[in-house]
Write a protein that holds these residues in place. Sequence first.
Motif, PDB file in Angstrom:
ATOM      1  N   ILE A   1     -34.199 -28.280  39.868  1.00 13.08           N
ATOM      2  CA  ILE A   1     -33.459 -28.564  38.630  1.00 13.08           C
ATOM      3  C   ILE A   1     -34.171 -29.629  37.820  1.00 13.08           C
ATOM      4  CG2 ILE A   1     -31.331 -29.617  37.757  1.00 13.08           C
ATOM      5  CD1 ILE A   1     -29.901 -28.112  40.117  1.00 13.08           C
ATOM      6  N   VAL A   2     -34.641 -30.661  38.485  1.00 16.35           N
ATOM      7  CA  VAL A   2     -35.379 -31.723  37.786  1.00 16.35           C
ATOM      8  C   VAL A   2     -36.663 -31.152  37.174  1.00 16.35           C
ATOM      9  CG1 VAL A   2     -36.666 -33.885  38.122  1.00 16.35           C
ATOM     10  CG2 VAL A   2     -34.400 -33.601  39.145  1.00 16.35           C
ATOM     11  N   GLY A   3     -37.372 -30.338  37.938  1.00 15.51           N
ATOM     12  CA  GLY A   3     -38.598 -29.721  37.420  1.00 15.51           C
ATOM     13  C   GLY A   3     -38.342 -28.856  36.202  1.00 15.51           C
ATOM     14  N   GLU A   4     -37.283 -28.047  36.269  1.00 10.56           N
ATOM     15  CA  GLU A   4     -36.929 -27.196  35.127  1.00 10.56           C
ATOM     16  C   GLU A   4     -36.573 -28.037  33.902  1.00 10.56           C
ATOM     17  OE1 GLU A   4     -36.654 -23.904  34.256  1.00 10.56           O
ATOM     18  OE2 GLU A   4     -37.601 -23.243  36.107  1.00 10.56           O
ATOM     19  N   SER A   5     -35.851 -29.127  34.119  1.00  5.57           N
ATOM     20  CA  SER A   5     -35.439 -29.970  32.985  1.00  5.57           C
ATOM     21  C   SER A   5     -36.629 -30.665  32.323  1.00  5.57           C
ATOM     22  CB  SER A   5     -34.418 -31.016  33.435  1.00  5.57           C
ATOM     23  OG  SER A   5     -35.036 -32.034  34.194  1.00  5.57           O
ATOM     24  N   GLN A   6     -37.722 -30.806  33.081  1.00  5.04           N
ATOM     25  CA  GLN A   6     -38.916 -31.448  32.541  1.00  5.04           C
ATOM     26  C   GLN A   6     -39.861 -30.444  31.894  1.00  5.04           C
ATOM     27  OE1 GLN A   6     -40.359 -33.494  36.025  1.00  5.04           O
ATOM     28  NE2 GLN A   6     -39.011 -35.255  35.688  1.00  5.04           N
ATOM     29  N   GLY A   7     -39.423 -29.196  31.805  1.00  5.96           N
ATOM     30  CA  GLY A   7     -40.221 -28.193  31.109  1.00  5.96           C
ATOM     31  C   GLY A   7     -41.116 -27.352  32.000  1.00  5.96           C
ATOM     32  N   HIS A   8     -41.047 -27.544  33.288  1.00  6.59           N
ATOM     33  CA  HIS A   8     -41.854 -26.752  34.210  1.00  6.59           C
ATOM     34  C   HIS A   8     -41.090 -25.479  34.582  1.00  6.59           C
ATOM     35  CE1 HIS A   8     -44.381 -30.292  34.587  1.00  6.59           C
ATOM     36  NE2 HIS A   8     -43.308 -30.999  34.914  1.00  6.59           N
ATOM     37  N   SER A   9     -41.797 -24.396  34.707  1.00 10.09           N
ATOM     38  CA  SER A   9     -41.173 -23.132  35.074  1.00 10.09           C
ATOM     39  C   SER A   9     -41.230 -22.972  36.603  1.00 10.09           C
ATOM     40  CB  SER A   9     -41.886 -21.974  34.381  1.00 10.09           C
ATOM     41  OG  SER A   9     -41.266 -20.761  34.709  1.00 10.09           O
ATOM     42  N   VAL A  10     -40.237 -23.536  37.280  1.00 15.27           N
ATOM     43  CA  VAL A  10     -40.254 -23.554  38.744  1.00 15.27           C
ATOM     44  C   VAL A  10     -39.051 -22.827  39.363  1.00 15.27           C
ATOM     45  CG1 VAL A  10     -41.631 -25.681  38.892  1.00 15.27           C
ATOM     46  CG2 VAL A  10     -39.131 -25.815  38.799  1.00 15.27           C
ATOM     47  N   MET A  11     -38.309 -22.098  38.557  1.00 21.13           N
ATOM     48  CA  MET A  11     -37.105 -21.433  39.062  1.00 21.13           C
ATOM     49  C   MET A  11     -37.418 -20.482  40.222  1.00 21.13           C
ATOM     50  SD  MET A  11     -33.864 -20.840  38.910  1.00 21.13           S
ATOM     51  CE  MET A  11     -32.573 -19.631  38.911  1.00 21.13           C
ATOM     52  N   THR A  12     -38.398 -19.605  40.048  1.00 25.52           N
ATOM     53  CA  THR A  12     -38.735 -18.629  41.092  1.00 25.52           C
ATOM     54  C   THR A  12     -39.197 -19.325  42.362  1.00 25.52           C
ATOM     55  OG1 THR A  12     -39.343 -17.035  39.391  1.00 25.52           O
ATOM     56  CG2 THR A  12     -40.128 -16.596  41.614  1.00 25.52           C
ATOM     57  N   ASN A  13     -40.082 -20.285  42.217  1.00 34.08           N
ATOM     58  CA  ASN A  13     -40.561 -21.016  43.391  1.00 34.08           C
ATOM     59  C   ASN A  13     -39.426 -21.766  44.088  1.00 34.08           C
ATOM     60  OD1 ASN A  13     -43.154 -20.151  43.026  1.00 34.08           O
ATOM     61  ND2 ASN A  13     -43.849 -21.998  42.004  1.00 34.08           N
ATOM     62  N   THR A  14     -38.533 -22.343  43.305  1.00 35.60           N
ATOM     63  CA  THR A  14     -37.403 -23.066  43.892  1.00 35.60           C
ATOM     64  C   THR A  14     -36.514 -22.110  44.678  1.00 35.60           C
ATOM     65  OG1 THR A  14     -37.446 -24.681  42.097  1.00 35.60           O
ATOM     66  CG2 THR A  14     -35.430 -24.560  43.407  1.00 35.60           C
ATOM     67  N   LEU A  15     -36.276 -20.922  44.145  1.00 37.07           N
ATOM     68  CA  LEU A  15     -35.466 -19.939  44.876  1.00 37.07           C
ATOM     69  C   LEU A  15     -36.126 -19.555  46.200  1.00 37.07           C
ATOM     70  CD1 LEU A  15     -34.294 -17.605  41.979  1.00 37.07           C
ATOM     71  CD2 LEU A  15     -32.874 -19.153  43.338  1.00 37.07           C
ATOM     72  N   ILE A  16     -37.444 -19.411  46.186  1.00 40.89           N
ATOM     73  CA  ILE A  16     -38.173 -19.076  47.421  1.00 40.89           C
ATOM     74  C   ILE A  16     -38.063 -20.226  48.422  1.00 40.89           C
ATOM     75  CG2 ILE A  16     -40.467 -18.646  48.399  1.00 40.89           C
ATOM     76  CD1 ILE A  16     -41.075 -17.146  45.707  1.00 40.89           C
ATOM     77  N   TYR A  17     -38.296 -21.453  47.960  1.00 42.75           N
ATOM     78  CA  TYR A  17     -38.203 -22.603  48.862  1.00 42.75           C
ATOM     79  C   TYR A  17     -36.777 -22.796  49.374  1.00 42.75           C
ATOM     80  CZ  TYR A  17     -42.869 -23.862  47.206  1.00 42.75           C
ATOM     81  OH  TYR A  17     -44.202 -23.850  46.900  1.00 42.75           O
ATOM     82  N   ALA A  18     -35.795 -22.536  48.518  1.00 43.34           N
ATOM     83  CA  ALA A  18     -34.396 -22.688  48.911  1.00 43.34           C
ATOM     84  C   ALA A  18     -33.981 -21.626  49.931  1.00 43.34           C
ATOM     85  CB  ALA A  18     -33.490 -22.626  47.690  1.00 43.34           C
ATOM     86  N   ALA A  19     -34.679 -20.499  49.931  1.00 45.97           N
ATOM     87  CA  ALA A  19     -34.356 -19.436  50.894  1.00 45.97           C
ATOM     88  C   ALA A  19     -34.772 -19.806  52.318  1.00 45.97           C
ATOM     89  CB  ALA A  19     -35.037 -18.132  50.474  1.00 45.97           C
ATOM     90  N   LEU A  20     -35.690 -20.736  52.459  1.00 54.12           N
ATOM     91  CA  LEU A  20     -36.168 -21.104  53.801  1.00 54.12           C
ATOM     92  C   LEU A  20     -35.069 -21.740  54.653  1.00 54.12           C
ATOM     93  CD1 LEU A  20     -39.757 -22.288  52.848  1.00 54.12           C
ATOM     94  CD2 LEU A  20     -39.045 -20.072  53.757  1.00 54.12           C
ATOM     95  N   PRO A  21     -34.363 -22.784  54.195  1.00 52.29           N
ATOM     96  CA  PRO A  21     -33.268 -23.297  55.026  1.00 52.29           C
ATOM     97  C   PRO A  21     -32.111 -22.304  55.134  1.00 52.29           C
ATOM     98  CG  PRO A  21     -33.478 -24.603  53.009  1.00 52.29           C
ATOM     99  CD  PRO A  21     -34.606 -23.638  53.031  1.00 52.29           C
ATOM    100  N   GLU A  22     -31.943 -21.476  54.121  1.00 51.46           N
ATOM    101  CA  GLU A  22     -30.903 -20.434  54.140  1.00 51.46           C
ATOM    102  C   GLU A  22     -31.108 -19.476  55.317  1.00 51.46           C
ATOM    103  OE1 GLU A  22     -27.675 -18.335  52.205  1.00 51.46           O
ATOM    104  OE2 GLU A  22     -28.691 -20.089  51.389  1.00 51.46           O
TER     105      GLU A  22
END
Length: 159
Positions: free
Chosen positions: A123-144
């Motif tokens: 969320i912080v990365g996205e708010s700073q203008g970086h397009s990290v949504m897809t990568n964040t979803l992938i990383y978030a899937a690991l603990p899931e």
Amino acid sequence: SYKTEINKNNKLYTIMNEILGYLGLGLMLGLAGIGSSYGTTIAANAAEGALKKNPEKSSTYMILSALPATQGLYGFVGFLLWLVVFKPDFATKGPLLFGVGLAVGLVCLFSAIRQGQVCANGIVGESQGHSVMTNTLIYAALPEFYAILALVGSIMAVL
């Protein structure tokens, strides 16, 4: 007198096993819910700050904030399956159910918290203008993944 003592011990054994089984059931539901509450709050706190910086991406923030809620759902699904579908014999399987319930609850607790931290960083990365949504979803899937494994393991343990 000897038979009376054996019956009393047997009854106590049965009651203790039932208590352990229901404690495991409660811990699975409770710890998973607590983890999801913490995880979603961690991500939502980041989203609240990000909205001030880049409000156009509020839907992205909302999606990432909601991800840690799934662990609470896994605890609830396990709870319902045990109680309504499988209906295990708590008198004989109490210690097993306690161990499995505690394990699932702890896995869901910690995976939800860690997933909330991953999502908060996205969320912080996205708010700073970086397009990290897809990568964040992938990383978030690991603990899931580990919460899903815990749920599957709890289902296999009572079959």
